[in-house]
Design a protein around this motif. Structure first.
Motif, PDB file in Angstrom:
ATOM      1  N   LYS A 218     -63.298  31.667 -18.542  1.00 48.59           N
ATOM      2  CA  LYS A 218     -63.375  33.113 -18.715  1.00 48.59           C
ATOM      3  C   LYS A 218     -64.411  33.499 -19.767  1.00 48.59           C
ATOM      4  O   LYS A 218     -64.704  32.732 -20.680  1.00 48.59           O
ATOM      5  CB  LYS A 218     -62.009  33.662 -19.145  1.00 48.59           C
ATOM      6  CG  LYS A 218     -60.895  33.402 -18.142  1.00 48.59           C
ATOM      7  CD  LYS A 218     -59.565  33.926 -18.657  1.00 48.59           C
ATOM      8  CE  LYS A 218     -58.432  33.635 -17.679  1.00 48.59           C
ATOM      9  NZ  LYS A 218     -57.125  34.118 -18.182  1.00 48.59           N
ATOM     10  N   ARG A 219     -64.933  34.683 -19.633  1.00 48.41           N
ATOM     11  CA  ARG A 219     -65.799  35.240 -20.665  1.00 48.41           C
ATOM     12  C   ARG A 219     -64.937  35.667 -21.844  1.00 48.41           C
ATOM     13  O   ARG A 219     -63.704  35.685 -21.763  1.00 48.41           O
ATOM     14  CB  ARG A 219     -66.574  36.446 -20.123  1.00 48.41           C
ATOM     15  CG  ARG A 219     -67.500  36.124 -18.958  1.00 48.41           C
ATOM     16  CD  ARG A 219     -68.245  37.375 -18.509  1.00 48.41           C
ATOM     17  NE  ARG A 219     -69.130  37.090 -17.386  1.00 48.41           N
ATOM     18  CZ  ARG A 219     -68.744  37.035 -16.117  1.00 48.41           C
ATOM     19  NH1 ARG A 219     -67.458  37.257 -15.821  1.00 48.41           N
ATOM     20  NH2 ARG A 219     -69.603  36.763 -15.164  1.00 48.41           N
ATOM     21  N   ASP A 221     -64.432  38.500 -22.854  1.00 45.03           N
ATOM     22  CA  ASP A 221     -63.670  39.711 -22.540  1.00 45.03           C
ATOM     23  C   ASP A 221     -62.512  39.434 -21.572  1.00 45.03           C
ATOM     24  O   ASP A 221     -61.799  40.350 -21.150  1.00 45.03           O
ATOM     25  CB  ASP A 221     -64.579  40.803 -21.961  1.00 45.03           C
ATOM     26  CG  ASP A 221     -65.211  40.402 -20.619  1.00 45.03           C
ATOM     27  OD1 ASP A 221     -64.889  39.307 -20.108  1.00 45.03           O
ATOM     28  OD2 ASP A 221     -66.032  41.182 -20.097  1.00 45.03           O
ATOM     29  N   GLY A 222     -62.342  38.162 -21.210  1.00 46.20           N
ATOM     30  CA  GLY A 222     -61.218  37.785 -20.361  1.00 46.20           C
ATOM     31  C   GLY A 222     -61.506  37.759 -18.883  1.00 46.20           C
ATOM     32  O   GLY A 222     -60.653  37.330 -18.090  1.00 46.20           O
ATOM     33  N   THR A 223     -62.673  38.185 -18.438  1.00 47.76           N
ATOM     34  CA  THR A 223     -62.992  38.173 -17.004  1.00 47.76           C
ATOM     35  C   THR A 223     -63.331  36.761 -16.548  1.00 47.76           C
ATOM     36  O   THR A 223     -63.933  35.981 -17.279  1.00 47.76           O
ATOM     37  CB  THR A 223     -64.177  39.111 -16.689  1.00 47.76           C
ATOM     38  OG1 THR A 223     -65.319  38.691 -17.457  1.00 47.76           O
ATOM     39  CG2 THR A 223     -63.823  40.549 -17.033  1.00 47.76           C
ATOM     40  N   LEU A 224     -62.919  36.449 -15.326  1.00 50.10           N
ATOM     41  CA  LEU A 224     -63.162  35.117 -14.788  1.00 50.10           C
ATOM     42  C   LEU A 224     -64.644  34.900 -14.496  1.00 50.10           C
ATOM     43  O   LEU A 224     -65.337  35.806 -14.017  1.00 50.10           O
ATOM     44  CB  LEU A 224     -62.364  34.916 -13.504  1.00 50.10           C
ATOM     45  CG  LEU A 224     -60.843  34.788 -13.649  1.00 50.10           C
ATOM     46  CD1 LEU A 224     -60.195  34.729 -12.266  1.00 50.10           C
ATOM     47  CD2 LEU A 224     -60.485  33.539 -14.444  1.00 50.10           C
ATOM     48  N   MET A 225     -65.102  33.687 -14.770  1.00 53.14           N
ATOM     49  CA  MET A 225     -66.491  33.341 -14.481  1.00 53.14           C
ATOM     50  C   MET A 225     -66.565  32.605 -13.142  1.00 53.14           C
ATOM     51  O   MET A 225     -65.578  32.041 -12.665  1.00 53.14           O
ATOM     52  CB  MET A 225     -67.070  32.482 -15.604  1.00 53.14           C
ATOM     53  CG  MET A 225     -67.068  33.181 -16.954  1.00 53.14           C
ATOM     54  SD  MET A 225     -67.896  32.238 -18.268  1.00 53.14           S
ATOM     55  CE  MET A 225     -69.623  32.505 -17.858  1.00 53.14           C
ATOM     56  N   LYS A 226     -67.752  32.634 -12.535  1.00 51.81           N
ATOM     57  CA  LYS A 226     -67.980  31.999 -11.255  1.00 51.81           C
ATOM     58  C   LYS A 226     -69.049  30.916 -11.396  1.00 51.81           C
ATOM     59  O   LYS A 226     -69.722  30.821 -12.425  1.00 51.81           O
ATOM     60  CB  LYS A 226     -68.440  33.043 -10.224  1.00 51.81           C
ATOM     61  CG  LYS A 226     -67.439  34.174  -9.999  1.00 51.81           C
ATOM     62  CD  LYS A 226     -67.999  35.195  -9.022  1.00 51.81           C
ATOM     63  CE  LYS A 226     -67.044  36.346  -8.801  1.00 51.81           C
ATOM     64  NZ  LYS A 226     -67.604  37.356  -7.869  1.00 51.81           N
ATOM     65  N   ASP A 229     -72.444  31.821 -12.566  1.00 52.15           N
ATOM     66  CA  ASP A 229     -72.615  32.181 -13.973  1.00 52.15           C
ATOM     67  C   ASP A 229     -73.153  31.021 -14.802  1.00 52.15           C
ATOM     68  O   ASP A 229     -73.380  31.166 -16.007  1.00 52.15           O
ATOM     69  CB  ASP A 229     -71.288  32.663 -14.569  1.00 52.15           C
ATOM     70  CG  ASP A 229     -70.834  33.976 -13.964  1.00 52.15           C
ATOM     71  OD1 ASP A 229     -71.683  34.868 -13.785  1.00 52.15           O
ATOM     72  OD2 ASP A 229     -69.631  34.112 -13.651  1.00 52.15           O
TER      73      ASP A 229
END
Length: 311
Positions: A218-219, A221-226, A229
């Protein structure tokens, strides 16, 4: 001429002698210890390998106890002291185990990749949103290692990058160990390091892809990475496949039984075998110490570099 009476006598003789032979090594080894260094967190490793350890117990007819080591050195020392019977290594850590054990730790199988190849790579990842695109862009940056005994996460990058004119201790501002393959990726995702080294089999089979599949990266900010990325800024030459190694001084019939159990695993317990690599690997192939001679040379070179720095 074989008569009914002689056949009966032969059967009784086999009944009396065969179990004694079969039990000879089992009496001395009622339990076998199988040790691993986690490429992922300990819980994930347990989930991945427990069915396989259970399969080995069934095939070998003795208890196979699985231990998750904290680092490569723990497995190396455990086999050196004969407290671990089967260990799973990278090529470089195996070479170290073979050396410190006086040749008593020897490889017996490695895995065959989904494309039929044998071996894997060390890669250096950077974030796709960074300015870094190749090794030439990374001078003066911070690099995340895995463990000093990890082949893909330390040994291979040091060895090959020095040969290529990018000695890590002089080219990078800082080289810091993170403790595990997963930690190296997480440090890169968090921006703690500018680049991180790790193992890579193929575009769809690497430590990174496994972590992404589990939603672990995750970044801040909590968003999932792909997968998109990240990009690979450097890739090593092909490394020998990571070997499973046993103690050379164990009985020959025990060693043969272990090899057979591994080689037969894809047919005898398809699900347990598939779980080891998320269904990516095709099977086990037999190897010998000769297949890892270059890994031994790599270790010797690294040892020489350490001695030069210490002097």
């Amino acid at each position: 001429m074989i008569t009914r009476r002689s056949l009966l006598a032969l059967t009784i003789g086999l009944t009396l002698t065969t179990p004694a032979l079969a039990q000879s090594w089992k009496d001395k080894y009622p339990e076998l210890v199988f040790a691993l260094v986690p490429a992922e967190n300990a819980t994930g490793t347990l989930d991945r390998y427990t069915p396989f350890a259970n399969y080995l117990s069934k095939e070998l007819g003795v208890k196979v106890t699985m231990r998750i080591a904290s680092d490569y050195t723990a497995v190396i020392e455990g086999q050196k002291n004969k407290q671990i019977h089967i260990g799973f290594y990278g090529p470089g850590s195996y070479a170290r185990a073979n050396t410190v054990s006086g040749g008593n730790v020897i490889p017996f199988v490695t895995t065959k990749n989904s494309d039929g190849s044998i071996g894997y790579y060390s890669v250096m990842y950077v974030r796709a949103d960074s300015k870094f695109k190749s090794i030439e862009d990374l001078k003066g940056t911070t690099l995340g290692f895995v463990d000093v005994e990890s082949t893909s996460g330390f040994k291979a990058p040091n060895f090959f990058l020095t040969q290529q004119g990018f000695p890590i201790d002089r080219y990078f501002k800082v080289g810091q160990t993170t403790g595990s393959h997963e930690n190296a990726v997480l440090a890169l995702a968090a921006g703690t390091v500018d680049a991180a080294v790790n193992w890579w089999n193929s575009e769809d089979d690497s430590n990174l892809t496994r972590m992404l599949h589990k939603g672990m990266v995750k970044r801040t900010d909590g968003t999932l990475m792909k997968k998109e990325d990240f990009r690979i800024a450097w890739k090593s030459p092909l490394l020998p496949g990571s070997p499973f190694a046993y103690l050379a001084d164990m009985p020959d019939d025990l060693k043969k039984a272990i090899v057979k159990a591994f080689v037969d695993a894809p047919q005898k317990d398809k699900d347990a075998f598939a779980k080891l690599s998320d269904g990516k690997d095709l099977g086990f192939v037999e190897v010998t110490a000769k297949d890892y001679e270059e890994s031994v040379k790599m270790n010797l070179w690294l040892d020489e570099q350490r001695k030069k720095k210490a002097s």
